[in-house]
Design a protein around this motif. Structure first.
Motif, mmCIF file in Angstrom:
data_model
loop_
_atom_site.group_PDB
_atom_site.id
_atom_site.type_symbol
_atom_site.label_atom_id
_atom_site.label_comp_id
_atom_site.label_asym_id
_atom_site.label_seq_id
_atom_site.Cartn_x
_atom_site.Cartn_y
_atom_site.Cartn_z
ATOM 1 N N ILE A 283 0.828 -1.204 0.000
ATOM 2 C CA ILE A 283 0.000 0.000 0.000
ATOM 3 C C ILE A 283 0.863 1.255 0.000
ATOM 4 C CG2 ILE A 283 -1.636 1.370 1.366
ATOM 5 C CD1 ILE A 283 -2.824 -1.275 2.355
ATOM 6 N N SER A 284 1.944 1.222 0.761
ATOM 7 C CA SER A 284 2.797 2.402 0.900
ATOM 8 C C SER A 284 3.865 2.515 -0.183
ATOM 9 C CB SER A 284 3.476 2.397 2.274
ATOM 10 O OG SER A 284 4.226 1.203 2.452
ATOM 11 N N GLY A 285 3.910 1.552 -1.099
ATOM 12 C CA GLY A 285 4.840 1.640 -2.218
ATOM 13 C C GLY A 285 6.222 1.097 -1.933
ATOM 14 N N ILE A 286 6.420 0.471 -0.779
ATOM 15 C CA ILE A 286 7.729 -0.087 -0.442
ATOM 16 C C ILE A 286 7.974 -1.384 -1.200
ATOM 17 C CG2 ILE A 286 9.120 -1.056 1.444
ATOM 18 C CD1 ILE A 286 7.679 0.926 3.312
ATOM 19 N N LEU A 287 6.897 -2.165 -1.383
ATOM 20 C CA LEU A 287 6.974 -3.424 -2.126
ATOM 21 C C LEU A 287 6.106 -3.361 -3.383
ATOM 22 C CD1 LEU A 287 6.647 -6.271 0.559
ATOM 23 C CD2 LEU A 287 8.664 -5.774 -0.836
ATOM 24 N N GLN A 288 6.551 -4.063 -4.415
ATOM 25 C CA GLN A 288 5.736 -4.208 -5.629
ATOM 26 C C GLN A 288 4.796 -5.393 -5.452
ATOM 27 O OE1 GLN A 288 6.052 -2.957 -9.104
ATOM 28 N NE2 GLN A 288 7.262 -1.209 -8.445
ATOM 29 N N LYS A 289 3.541 -5.215 -5.791
ATOM 30 C CA LYS A 289 2.599 -6.328 -5.735
ATOM 31 C C LYS A 289 2.777 -7.212 -6.971
ATOM 32 C CE LYS A 289 -1.083 -3.384 -7.637
ATOM 33 N NZ LYS A 289 -1.166 -3.892 -9.000
ATOM 34 N N ASP A 290 2.341 -8.457 -6.839
ATOM 35 C CA ASP A 290 2.363 -9.376 -7.980
ATOM 36 C C ASP A 290 1.058 -9.341 -8.754
ATOM 37 O OD1 ASP A 290 4.893 -10.181 -7.228
ATOM 38 O OD2 ASP A 290 4.185 -11.908 -6.072
#
Length: 302
Positions: free
Chosen positions: A48-55
């Motif tokens: 949600i916060s943009g730290i991780l990329q979703k698959d």
């Protein structure tokens, strides 16, 4: 809705950290993500916060699509991480000034906002002190101040009271409730503390990356948690009697706990065996019972 998540997915090699999770968060509510460590809570907020990329899946925050407007979303978020990101060698003032600079808040605007935040979180007496000189509760208040400095619409709290003593946890929650009441702030909480989840407006329970239950605490308790009788005397007799009737019975050192099918059973049980009901109480099912029922896990033991 301030958050809309649809079929969110994230894997780390063979591990499905978030496996098709969907939920919505209403503006102004206290929303709780409940689960043990590794359930997928922190992974979700990092997406949600943009730290991780979703698959896979869709994420909308404050009306913005994460795939197209990630920068706009970041401006609307304030995040208090489980592990503090404050600079321990700097003073409280310098930590907040550094944070403000990331959002272009300088000079007079910084002083005005610093005064507002200091008043709200009672920071004036510690602004010049280095982080290393502060207590756990004071540091948490600074973490919250840092997250709120740019006036976000949504405050994300990732296990905000983990490792804090009970008194400090109460202090932190008093601050959060004050913010909600006075500012109408939306709070997104991840936690494994049942008493925190029980105060939320809405709860989603995660287990192994999947959503396994959701609802208000009242709805969840009504659906999943049975009431109990606790016996404090004639324990052996109570244990034998209720086990013979097929009830779920837990035996502790100083009490026996019997899980009811429904509360209305109590009157008939007392009438049938009044002699064992000389020291007892009837307890409502709680969020611990809900969690155990939907996950098969006792969160206190995981």
């Amino acid at each position: 809705m301030i958050i809309e998540i649809t079929d969110l997915k994230k894997s780390f090699k063979e591990v499905k950290a978030v496996d098709g999770v969907s939920f919505k968060v209403k503006e102004g509510e206290l929303f709780a993500f409940l689960g043990v460590n590794g359930a997928g809570k922190s992974t979700t907020i990092n997406i949600i916060s943009g730290i991780l990329q979703k698959d896979g899946g869709k994420v909308k925050v404050c009306g913005y699509d994460l795939d197209k407007e990630a920068d706009k979303i970041k401006n609307e978020l304030g995040i208090v991480f489980q592990n503090s990101v404050l600079d321990k060698k700097m003073t409280v003032y310098d930590n907040l000034r550094s944070r403000a600079g990331l959002y272009g808040i300088y000079g007079k605007a910084f002083k005005v906002r610093l005064n507002e935040i200091s008043e709200l979180l009672d920071l004036k007496d510690i602004l010049k002190r280095p982080l290393v000189k502060l207590s756990g509760g004071q540091k948490r208040r600074i973490d919250i101040a840092r997250a709120l400095f740019h006036n976000p619409k949504l405050l994300i709290l990732d296990e905000p009271t983990t490792g804090l003593d009970p008194k400090t946890r109460i202090t932190v929650w008093n601050v959060i409730e004050k913010l909600r009441k006075e500012n109408g702030l939306t709070v997104f909480l991840t936690t494994h503390y049942m008493e925190e989840a029980a105060t939320a407006d809405y709860v989603v329970i995660l287990d192994d990356g999947k959503k396994v239950a959701e609802g208000t605490p009242h709805e969840l308790k009504n659906k999943y948690a049975n009431d109990f009788i606790k016996f404090y005397n004639r324990l052996d007799e109570a244990e034998r009697y209720f086990k013979a009737l097929g009830y779920s019975v837990k035996c502790k050192n100083d009490y026996v706990e019997v899980e009811l099918n429904k509360t209305s059973e109590v009157a008939a049980l007392i009438k049938a065996k009044p002699e064992i009901f000389d020291d007892f109480e009837v307890l409502k099912g709680n969020m611990d019972n809900v969690f155990l029922k939907v996950t098969g896990k006792d969160i206190k033991e995981v």
